[in-house]
Write a protein that holds these residues in place. Structure first.
Motif, short mmCIF file in Angstrom:
data_model
loop_
_atom_site.label_atom_id
_atom_site.label_comp_id
_atom_site.label_asym_id
_atom_site.label_seq_id
_atom_site.Cartn_x
_atom_site.Cartn_y
_atom_site.Cartn_z
N ASN A 140 0.14 -8.47 -12.20
CA ASN A 140 1.22 -8.74 -13.68
C ASN A 140 1.92 -7.47 -14.00
O ASN A 140 2.96 -7.88 -14.49
CB ASN A 140 -0.03 -9.25 -14.65
N LYS A 141 1.23 -6.34 -14.05
CA LYS A 141 1.99 -5.25 -14.50
C LYS A 141 3.03 -5.08 -13.79
O LYS A 141 4.45 -4.51 -13.99
CB LYS A 141 0.96 -3.96 -14.55
N ILE A 142 3.23 -5.21 -12.23
CA ILE A 142 4.27 -5.08 -11.41
C ILE A 142 5.50 -5.91 -11.65
O ILE A 142 6.38 -5.64 -11.67
CB ILE A 142 3.98 -4.98 -9.89
N GLY A 143 4.94 -7.17 -11.93
CA GLY A 143 5.79 -8.22 -12.42
C GLY A 143 6.60 -7.77 -13.78
O GLY A 143 7.80 -7.98 -13.74
N LEU A 144 5.62 -7.31 -14.67
CA LEU A 144 6.41 -6.76 -15.89
C LEU A 144 7.41 -5.64 -15.61
O LEU A 144 8.68 -5.57 -16.29
CB LEU A 144 5.46 -6.34 -17.00
N CYS A 145 7.21 -4.78 -14.71
CA CYS A 145 7.98 -3.76 -14.45
C CYS A 145 9.38 -4.48 -13.76
O CYS A 145 10.45 -3.90 -14.17
CB CYS A 145 7.48 -2.73 -13.22
N HIS A 146 9.31 -5.15 -12.92
CA HIS A 146 10.45 -5.83 -12.18
C HIS A 146 11.26 -6.51 -13.69
O HIS A 146 12.55 -6.46 -13.27
CB HIS A 146 10.21 -6.86 -11.15
N ALA A 147 10.47 -7.25 -14.23
CA ALA A 147 11.43 -7.98 -15.32
C ALA A 147 12.04 -6.87 -16.24
O ALA A 147 13.04 -7.00 -16.87
CB ALA A 147 10.52 -8.40 -16.35
N GLY A 148 11.42 -5.45 -16.53
CA GLY A 148 12.03 -4.61 -17.20
C GLY A 148 13.39 -4.00 -16.58
O GLY A 148 14.27 -3.53 -17.25
N LEU A 149 13.25 -4.21 -15.06
CA LEU A 149 14.54 -3.68 -14.35
C LEU A 149 15.51 -5.12 -14.05
O LEU A 149 16.58 -4.65 -13.54
CB LEU A 149 13.89 -3.28 -12.91
N LYS A 150 14.94 -5.88 -14.86
CA LYS A 150 16.04 -7.19 -14.86
C LYS A 150 16.17 -7.77 -13.56
O LYS A 150 16.99 -8.66 -13.19
CB LYS A 150 17.46 -6.89 -15.34
N ASP A 151 14.90 -7.75 -12.85
CA ASP A 151 14.71 -8.38 -11.41
C ASP A 151 13.95 -9.51 -11.72
O ASP A 151 12.65 -9.40 -11.19
CB ASP A 151 14.39 -7.23 -10.36
N TYR A 152 14.12 -10.71 -12.27
CA TYR A 152 13.49 -11.67 -12.40
C TYR A 152 13.04 -12.43 -11.42
O TYR A 152 11.63 -13.00 -11.54
CB TYR A 152 14.14 -12.52 -13.55
N GLU A 153 13.74 -12.63 -10.42
CA GLU A 153 13.33 -13.42 -9.23
C GLU A 153 11.85 -12.67 -8.64
O GLU A 153 10.88 -13.14 -8.44
CB GLU A 153 14.35 -13.34 -7.96
N LYS A 154 11.98 -11.34 -8.54
CA LYS A 154 10.87 -10.57 -7.87
C LYS A 154 9.60 -10.56 -9.07
O LYS A 154 8.37 -10.72 -8.96
CB LYS A 154 10.90 -9.12 -7.77
N ALA A 155 9.84 -10.51 -10.30
CA ALA A 155 9.13 -10.51 -11.50
C ALA A 155 8.25 -12.10 -11.33
O ALA A 155 6.86 -11.66 -11.45
CB ALA A 155 9.51 -10.50 -12.68
N ILE A 156 8.82 -13.05 -11.00
CA ILE A 156 8.33 -14.19 -10.78
C ILE A 156 7.28 -14.31 -9.67
O ILE A 156 6.13 -14.72 -9.98
CB ILE A 156 9.37 -15.26 -10.64
N ILE A 157 7.70 -13.74 -8.49
CA ILE A 157 6.86 -13.40 -7.51
C ILE A 157 5.42 -12.97 -7.70
O ILE A 157 4.51 -13.49 -7.47
CB ILE A 157 7.49 -12.94 -6.29
N PHE A 158 5.48 -11.99 -8.37
CA PHE A 158 4.19 -11.25 -8.87
C PHE A 158 3.21 -11.83 -9.83
O PHE A 158 2.17 -11.79 -9.73
CB PHE A 158 4.68 -9.70 -9.26
N TYR A 159 4.07 -12.46 -10.81
CA TYR A 159 3.40 -13.36 -11.89
C TYR A 159 2.71 -14.38 -11.29
O TYR A 159 1.45 -14.82 -11.56
CB TYR A 159 4.48 -13.87 -12.84
#
Length: 363
Positions: A140-159
């Motif tokens: 979850n936290k890795i997803g939040l970090c990718h969202a913080g970097l505005k890489d939402y596609e990667k964020a979704i994968i980790f979520y």
């Protein structure tokens, strides 16, 4: 002598817990430092590990991030001497990763969360409940970090990966939070149907758990998505529910003035303005403005001035519009928010343009 040190360390540790529970964090920090020294003298490794864990937490609460990282690194060193399962190591890496997340150093945080996962997955025992929970948290936290970097596609994968563990753990609350995170990510990608679906699932769980805070997050997200997709009727419904939830929470906590209430009122005003219901828009904007000025919430105050200015343009009240947009511009410059200043200048320019066009039409 070792037993004397251990007994004194135990007393100091318990005193630190009481101080921490009463929000006296500096006092608890000093007591646990004393406890750590005594456990170290008595070579009590479990005592050292337990104390270092608490020191890492309280240092973070006090925003002593460098010291907190040092305590967690010492904790990792100590638990290598103990027969702890891999969940303990993953927990420590998660805590260090959290610090870098708070500092918005998202790439470093990702590195730490990933390193913790790799280490934990290489050790035994695996797939205990605590191991699964820490793995779910890391993903979850890795997803939040990718969202913080505005890489939402990667964020979704980790979520989604995190959601699998949350379901396996039957952790309903974690599932609700992840649905909310997924809603945010899809909204950022302007994939509005998916965003709405996830926010609705998050709201359903939050409602079943009677969690007002989570209901608030979900309704806020839903309203924003409906507004952005020009479904202003459903935006109004969501924002009205949001305001009701905030007021319910406010009555429970006896919080007489809420910044969140001010923002909800502002969003309601915007939705009414989009439907050209100017009287209702003004009503909610002025209620929001009253809260903003009471709380000295300058960003909210500026946003309300700007939105009121747009309403006045729609109503043909150009002098009032120009005045409000100037106030918005002044606050934006005061805050040093370039994106708000740019919006204020655009709105102000529009007001002058329409005023000039109106004057020309009269001539």
């Amino acid at each position: 002598m070792k037993n004397v040190n251990r007994s004194e360390a135990d007393r100091s540790f318990q005193q630190g817990l009481k101080e921490y529970e009463n929000d006296r964090f500096t006092s608890s920090l000093q007591l646990w430092k004393k406890s750590l020294e005594l456990y170290h003298k008595s070579q009590d490794y479990p005592g050292e590990a337990r104390t270092l864990k608490h020191l890492g937490v309280v240092s973070c609460v006090l925003e002593n991030y460098v010291e907190s990282i040092q305590f967690w690194q010492q904790y990792l060193s100590i638990i290598k001497k103990l027969e702890n399962d891999s969940a303990d190591r993953l927990y420590a890496y998660n805590q260090i990763g959290n610090i870098f997340y708070y500092l918005e150093d998202y790439q470093q945080a990702i590195n730490l969360f990933t390193r913790g996962l790799e280490l934990a997955h290489s050790l035994e025992p695996r797939e205990t409940e605590s191991w699964n929970k820490e793995t779910q948290t890391s993903l979850n936290k890795i997803g939040l970090c990718h969202a913080g970097l505005k890489d939402y596609e990667k964020a979704i994968i980790f979520y989604q990966k995190s959601l699998e563990f949350a379901r396996e753990l039957q952790d309903i609350q974690a599932q609700g939070w992840l649905f909310d995170d997924l809603g945010k990510a899809y909204a950022s990608l302007k994939h509005y149907p998916q965003a709405i679906s996830y926010y609705q699932e998050s709201l359903s769980i939050a409602t079943s758990l009677q969690n007002l805070q989570s209901q608030e997050w979900a309704l806020d997200g839903l309203g924003d998505v409906y507004y952005e997709s020009d479904d202003h009727i459903n935006a109004l419904k969501s924002y009205h529910q949001l305001l009701e939830i905030i007021c319910d929470a406010k009555s429970i906590s006896d919080d007489s003035n809420s910044s969140r209430e001010g923002w909800a009122l502002c969003k309601l005003g915007a939705a009414y303005a989009a439907l050209y219901n100017h009287s209702k828009a003004n009503e909610y904007f002025l209620r929001s403005l009253s809260i903003a000025q009471t709380l000295k919430e300058r960003e909210l105050e500026g946003q309300v001035f700007g939105r009121l200015g747009n309403v006045y343009v729609d109503m043909g009240l150009y002098d009032e519009a120009i005045e409000h947009h100037k106030w918005f511009l002044e606050i934006s410059q005061e805050l040093g928010r370039l994106e708000l200043e740019a919006q204020a200048l655009i709105d102000l320019g529009n007001a002058y343009y329409f005023k000039a066009s109106y004057s020309s039409a009269i001539d």
